[in-house]
Motif scaffolding. Structure first.
Motif, PDB file in Angstrom:
ATOM      1  N   MET A   1       0.764  -1.327  -0.096  1.00  0.00           N
ATOM      2  CA  MET A   1       0.166  -0.093   0.023  1.00  0.00           C
ATOM      3  C   MET A   1       0.734   1.206   0.160  1.00  0.00           C
ATOM      4  SD  MET A   1      -2.911   1.066   2.789  1.00  0.00           S
ATOM      5  CE  MET A   1      -3.796   2.603   2.620  1.00  0.00           C
ATOM      6  N   THR A   2       0.669   2.456  -0.864  1.00  0.00           N
ATOM      7  CA  THR A   2       1.399   3.159  -1.045  1.00  0.00           C
ATOM      8  C   THR A   2       0.922   4.285   0.216  1.00  0.00           C
ATOM      9  OG1 THR A   2       1.627   3.119  -3.268  1.00  0.00           O
ATOM     10  CG2 THR A   2       2.043   5.249  -2.515  1.00  0.00           C
ATOM     11  N   PRO A   3       2.100   5.054   0.964  1.00  0.00           N
ATOM     12  CA  PRO A   3       1.825   5.718   2.000  1.00  0.00           C
ATOM     13  C   PRO A   3       1.212   7.036   1.556  1.00  0.00           C
ATOM     14  CG  PRO A   3       4.039   5.261   2.011  1.00  0.00           C
ATOM     15  CD  PRO A   3       3.244   4.464   0.863  1.00  0.00           C
ATOM     16  N   SER A   4       0.501   7.790   2.402  1.00  0.00           N
ATOM     17  CA  SER A   4       0.051   9.212   2.000  1.00  0.00           C
ATOM     18  C   SER A   4       0.235  10.086   3.045  1.00  0.00           C
ATOM     19  CB  SER A   4      -1.507   9.174   1.630  1.00  0.00           C
ATOM     20  OG  SER A   4      -2.049   8.091   0.431  1.00  0.00           O
ATOM     21  N   THR A   5       0.316  11.229   2.758  1.00  0.00           N
ATOM     22  CA  THR A   5       0.482  12.353   3.676  1.00  0.00           C
ATOM     23  C   THR A   5       0.393  13.556   2.947  1.00  0.00           C
ATOM     24  OG1 THR A   5       2.416  13.493   5.230  1.00  0.00           O
ATOM     25  CG2 THR A   5       3.105  12.793   2.891  1.00  0.00           C
ATOM     26  N   ASP A   6       0.249  14.488   3.919  1.00  0.00           N
ATOM     27  CA  ASP A   6      -0.334  15.927   3.269  1.00  0.00           C
ATOM     28  C   ASP A   6       0.648  16.541   2.502  1.00  0.00           C
ATOM     29  OD1 ASP A   6      -2.901  16.252   4.342  1.00  0.00           O
ATOM     30  OD2 ASP A   6      -2.087  17.121   6.374  1.00  0.00           O
ATOM     31  N   VAL A   7       1.946  16.351   2.876  1.00  0.00           N
ATOM     32  CA  VAL A   7       3.091  17.123   2.352  1.00  0.00           C
ATOM     33  C   VAL A   7       4.161  16.234   2.325  1.00  0.00           C
ATOM     34  CG1 VAL A   7       4.650  18.972   2.246  1.00  0.00           C
ATOM     35  CG2 VAL A   7       2.531  19.486   3.098  1.00  0.00           C
ATOM     36  N   VAL A   8       4.950  16.198   1.032  1.00  0.00           N
ATOM     37  CA  VAL A   8       6.465  15.727   0.813  1.00  0.00           C
ATOM     38  C   VAL A   8       7.315  16.705   0.762  1.00  0.00           C
ATOM     39  CG1 VAL A   8       8.064  14.142  -0.374  1.00  0.00           C
ATOM     40  CG2 VAL A   8       5.577  13.299   0.444  1.00  0.00           C
ATOM     41  N   VAL A   9       8.301  16.757   1.467  1.00  0.00           N
ATOM     42  CA  VAL A   9       9.441  17.732   1.179  1.00  0.00           C
ATOM     43  C   VAL A   9      10.484  16.923   0.880  1.00  0.00           C
ATOM     44  CG1 VAL A   9      11.214  19.225   2.392  1.00  0.00           C
ATOM     45  CG2 VAL A   9       8.658  19.049   3.293  1.00  0.00           C
ATOM     46  N   ILE A  10      11.196  17.420  -0.379  1.00  0.00           N
ATOM     47  CA  ILE A  10      12.123  16.587  -0.916  1.00  0.00           C
ATOM     48  C   ILE A  10      13.565  17.514  -0.598  1.00  0.00           C
ATOM     49  CG2 ILE A  10      13.011  15.888  -3.190  1.00  0.00           C
ATOM     50  CD1 ILE A  10      10.376  15.663  -4.140  1.00  0.00           C
ATOM     51  N   GLY A  11      14.338  16.895  -0.177  1.00  0.00           N
ATOM     52  CA  GLY A  11      15.830  17.529   0.342  1.00  0.00           C
ATOM     53  C   GLY A  11      15.596  17.743   2.043  1.00  0.00           C
ATOM     54  N   GLY A  12      16.675  17.372   2.544  1.00  0.00           N
ATOM     55  CA  GLY A  12      16.831  17.396   4.089  1.00  0.00           C
ATOM     56  C   GLY A  12      17.811  18.309   4.503  1.00  0.00           C
ATOM     57  N   GLY A  13      18.454  19.241   3.536  1.00  0.00           N
ATOM     58  CA  GLY A  13      19.313  20.433   3.988  1.00  0.00           C
ATOM     59  C   GLY A  13      18.658  21.373   4.618  1.00  0.00           C
ATOM     60  N   GLN A  14      19.218  22.739   4.441  1.00  0.00           N
ATOM     61  CA  GLN A  14      18.846  23.841   5.403  1.00  0.00           C
ATOM     62  C   GLN A  14      17.313  24.304   5.003  1.00  0.00           C
ATOM     63  OE1 GLN A  14      22.117  26.146   4.300  1.00  0.00           O
ATOM     64  NE2 GLN A  14      21.045  27.557   2.736  1.00  0.00           N
ATOM     65  N   SER A  15      16.939  24.067   3.251  1.00  0.00           N
ATOM     66  CA  SER A  15      15.881  24.549   3.255  1.00  0.00           C
ATOM     67  C   SER A  15      14.704  23.494   3.505  1.00  0.00           C
ATOM     68  CB  SER A  15      15.892  24.730   1.519  1.00  0.00           C
ATOM     69  OG  SER A  15      16.641  25.488   1.328  1.00  0.00           O
ATOM     70  N   GLY A  16      15.049  22.156   3.531  1.00  0.00           N
ATOM     71  CA  GLY A  16      14.044  21.237   3.679  1.00  0.00           C
ATOM     72  C   GLY A  16      13.637  21.344   5.490  1.00  0.00           C
ATOM     73  N   LEU A  17      14.837  21.618   6.017  1.00  0.00           N
ATOM     74  CA  LEU A  17      14.738  21.809   7.752  1.00  0.00           C
ATOM     75  C   LEU A  17      13.654  22.943   7.782  1.00  0.00           C
ATOM     76  CD1 LEU A  17      18.356  21.167   8.981  1.00  0.00           C
ATOM     77  CD2 LEU A  17      16.162  19.500   8.709  1.00  0.00           C
ATOM     78  N   ALA A  18      13.928  24.217   7.196  1.00  0.00           N
ATOM     79  CA  ALA A  18      13.160  25.271   7.309  1.00  0.00           C
ATOM     80  C   ALA A  18      11.568  24.912   7.081  1.00  0.00           C
ATOM     81  CB  ALA A  18      13.587  26.518   6.676  1.00  0.00           C
ATOM     82  N   ALA A  19      11.513  24.286   5.909  1.00  0.00           N
ATOM     83  CA  ALA A  19      10.052  24.013   5.566  1.00  0.00           C
ATOM     84  C   ALA A  19       9.344  22.994   6.503  1.00  0.00           C
ATOM     85  CB  ALA A  19      10.234  23.159   4.236  1.00  0.00           C
TER      86      ALA A  19
END
Length: 351
Positions: free
Chosen positions: A1-19
């Motif tokens: 089963m494909t998991p669902s979520t409201d938002v996927v953030v791609i990238g865990g550097g400074q921009s992904g962390l701020a998001a």
């Protein structure tokens, strides 16, 4: 089963962390997918002597001041990595490391995010992959004829590797100046810039650059004349190593050559310089390959945006790529505001 979520953030550097920080504050369910095996984003892979342009307190992500680094006015890259790792842990951000996002597709009311570890379905996606994985080298005549070593900024680590060698550094921005300054004491250095180096005043650092970028964006948004932003001040921040090398006469730049030869470079007037290695400090392009299937890219390879939101796909936000996705958004201090705005717009979209 494909998991669902409201938002996927791609990238865990400074921009992904701020998001992630702002999505978490707003109670938005999300996951952050990061290709790196460990925290720290691209800061894990910079050259050893790299330092920030600003003191720690002016280089912070939202909600958490970067602590000062003992003995350093301008923190080094290792200090930044430690700060980002602590930030991720402190806010319990839903990070999944070692996940490579391959593509994003429309899937009815969702966007389908395909990775090397399975797929996700999200109502919105934030792309925070930046530019580090897409180094740019210009198409200079003879580039494939040169028999020495060629590398880009992303591959440079430290000067002892080039001790005693003839090295040509290409690029008139901060990376070019800093790497040239790093190499000058130990290598036979030739520094090549497309135009004469433009140093910022010695008392200007990242704080002033952020203010200049913000003032420019406000002026443009209000329909006033373009202030020129950071580009109006110069190209090179005179961090202490650059200032020392410049003042010692070690950073005498030559104009751009016309072609590479098998053993070096040649200028229009026929002058030549031999080289064992050429380091291209010639910038980057935005890492947007996963979105090719959405057919959003236009002129210069950019996706048209209104703020951070993609004009032709409002479920997609781009964060941290530079001024076109928010003033100084590719910097630690600059990414917080566009990340906040993106999170608020996503909240409106979801409700």
């Amino acid at each position: 089963m494909t998991p669902s979520t409201d938002v996927v953030v791609i990238g865990g550097g400074q921009s992904g962390l701020a998001a992630g920080y702002h999505l978490r504050r707003l109670g938005i369910e999300h996951v952050i997918l990061d290709a790196k095996a460990a925290p720290g984003g691209a800061w894990q892979h910079t050259w050893e002597s790299l330092h920030l342009f600003s003191p720690a307190q002016y280089s912070s992500l939202p909600g958490r001041l970067m602590p000062a680094q003992p003995g350093q006015v301008y923190p080094d890259a290792g200090h930044v990595v430690a700060y980002l790792a602590d930030y991720e842990k402190r806010y319990s951000l839903p990070m999944q490391h070692g996940v490579w996002v391959e593509s994003v597709h429309r899937d009815g009311a969702y966007l389908r995010v395909e990775t090397d570890g399975g797929n996700w379905r999200a109502r919105a996606v934030v792309s925070a992959t930046g530019t580090w994985t897409r180094p740019f080298i210009p198409a200079v005549a003879g580039r494939h004829e040169f028999t020495g070593r060629q590398l880009h900024t992303v591959q440079y680590r430290e000067p002892t590797e080039f001790a005693g060698q003839r090295v040509i550094v290409v690029g008139g921005g901060n990376s070019g100046a800093q790497i040239a300054a790093d190499l000058a004491p130990t290598a036979d250095l030739t520094w090549v810039t497309p135009r004469p180096p433009r140093y910022l005043a010695d008392d200007i650092d990242g704080r002033a650059l952020f203010d200049a970028a913000t003032a420019r964006r406000r002026a443009l948004d209000a329909g006033r004349a373009d202030t020129g932003g950071v580009a109006s001040l110069g190209d090179i921040v005179t961090v202490p190593p650059v200032r020392a090398a410049r003042d010692a006469g070690l950073l005498a730049a030559k104009p751009m050559f016309s072609r590479l030869t098998t053993t070096g470079v040649q200028w229009v007037d026929g002058a030549r310089a031999e080289a064992d290695a050429i380091i291209w400090c010639t910038g980057f392009r935005p890492a947007l390959a996963p979105f090719a299937g959405l057919r959003l890219r236009g002129a210069r390879g950019h996706i048209a945006t209104d703020g951070t939101r993609a004009v032709d796909e409002p479920r997609l936000h781009l964060l941290g790529y530079g001024d076109w996705t928010g003033p100084a958004s590719a910097t630690l201090i600059g990414v917080g505001r566009p990340a906040r705005d993106a999170a608020r717009q996503i909240t409106e979209l979801l409700h």
